[in-house]
Design an enzyme around this catalytic site. Structure first.
Site, short mmCIF file in Angstrom:
data_model
loop_
_atom_site.label_atom_id
_atom_site.label_comp_id
_atom_site.label_asym_id
_atom_site.label_seq_id
_atom_site.Cartn_x
_atom_site.Cartn_y
_atom_site.Cartn_z
N CYS A 176 7.67 4.28 5.83
CA CYS A 176 6.83 3.96 4.68
C CYS A 176 7.66 3.63 3.43
O CYS A 176 7.11 3.16 2.44
CB CYS A 176 5.87 5.11 4.38
SG CYS A 176 6.71 6.67 4.17
N CYS A 224 -1.14 8.67 7.25
CA CYS A 224 -2.47 8.29 6.77
C CYS A 224 -3.33 7.85 7.96
O CYS A 224 -2.83 7.19 8.87
CB CYS A 224 -2.34 7.11 5.82
SG CYS A 224 -1.42 7.46 4.33
N CYS A 230 0.85 -1.20 0.00
CA CYS A 230 0.00 0.00 0.00
C CYS A 230 0.88 1.25 0.00
O CYS A 230 0.68 2.18 -0.80
CB CYS A 230 -0.93 -0.04 1.22
SG CYS A 230 -2.15 1.27 1.25
S1 SF4 Z 1 0.57 4.69 5.60
FE1 SF4 Z 1 -0.90 5.19 3.96
S2 SF4 Z 1 0.03 4.37 2.15
FE2 SF4 Z 1 1.03 3.35 3.88
S3 SF4 Z 1 -0.15 1.47 4.34
FE3 SF4 Z 1 -1.03 3.10 5.57
S4 SF4 Z 1 -2.74 3.88 4.31
FE4 SF4 Z 1 -1.37 2.77 2.94
#
Ligand code: SF4
Length: 223
Positions: free
Chosen positions: A220, A198, A115
């Protein structure tokens, strides 16, 4: 070409270690000019504010993952309104609905790395492609994994100079700058969130401890 740029970055990292943040960012602007881009997470706009005092044609890039809190989007819009800098909002190839349709809903729970790759890493790679150098507001004090962050370093995967003007700043340094310059701050920071990401992967908590709680994931992949 990359070897020369890399050597330049590592030399600057040594020379600028311990220098004030404004000097580090000023060096980057002077060296790379329009070949520099500043990435903003919209937690607070310290780096954007600092940039606006140096030069107004260096772009600021924000990754709009589609999963941001409304407060973060509001902070981005307030920053856009306040500063006369080009602000580029980059979106992933798929909308959240599109990703759900192709990869199934709640991918952030099943495979957060994938993701993050689709919603953050790939869009940022695309946004950074035209530039030689990028700067970010990451700081050593944010997490154990960031404790060796250089003021200027080399982004090996992307082949770009990476600048962290705030690397040595403490939370108090950030707070002092915010107060002195009336910097826009994401309201989430006064609502128990120390780190803004997020919404599915961010909880209230100290430092970056609120990110991806319950998993071993701490970054991330964009840094
Ligand atoms: S931080 Fe954002 S991009 Fe990363 S897994 Fe979570 S929702 Fe998805």
């Amino acid at each position: 070409m990359n070897a020369t740029l890399r050597a330049r970055a590592l030399r600057a990292g040594d020379e600028l270690e311990g220098a004030p943040a404004e000097e580090i960012l000023g060096w980057a602007v002077e060296q790379f000019g329009s070949g520099l881009v500043v990435a903003a997470s919209m937690a607070e706009a310290v780096l954007v504010d600092m940039l606006s005092r140096i030069r107004l044609d260096v772009p600021v890039v924000f990754i709009d993952t589609g999963y941001h809190f409304a407060e973060t989007i509001g902070t981005r819009d307030a920053v856009r309104h306040r500063y006369d800098l080009p602000l580029i909002s980059v979106a992933p190839q798929l909308t959240v609905a599109g990703q759900d349709a192709v990869h199934g809903p709640r991918l952030f729970e099943r495979d957060p790395d994938q993701c993050c790759r689709m919603r953050k890493v790939v869009p940022l790679d695309r946004a950074l492609a035209p530039y030689q150098a990028w700067a970010a507001g990451s700081r050593r004090a944010e997490s154990a994994g960031r404790k060796n962050l250089p003021a200027v370093g080399w982004d090996e995967r992307r082949g770009k100079v990476k600048i962290h003007p705030l690397a040595a700043w403490t939370d108090e340094d950030v707070e002092r700058y915010v107060q002195e310059h009336g910097v826009i701050v994401n309201p989430l920071l006064s609502d128990g969130y120390d780190s803004v990401g997020c919404w599915p992967c961010t909880e209230r908590g100290q430092g970056r401890a609120g990110r991806w709680t319950g998993s071993t994931k701490t970054e991330c992949g964009i840094h």
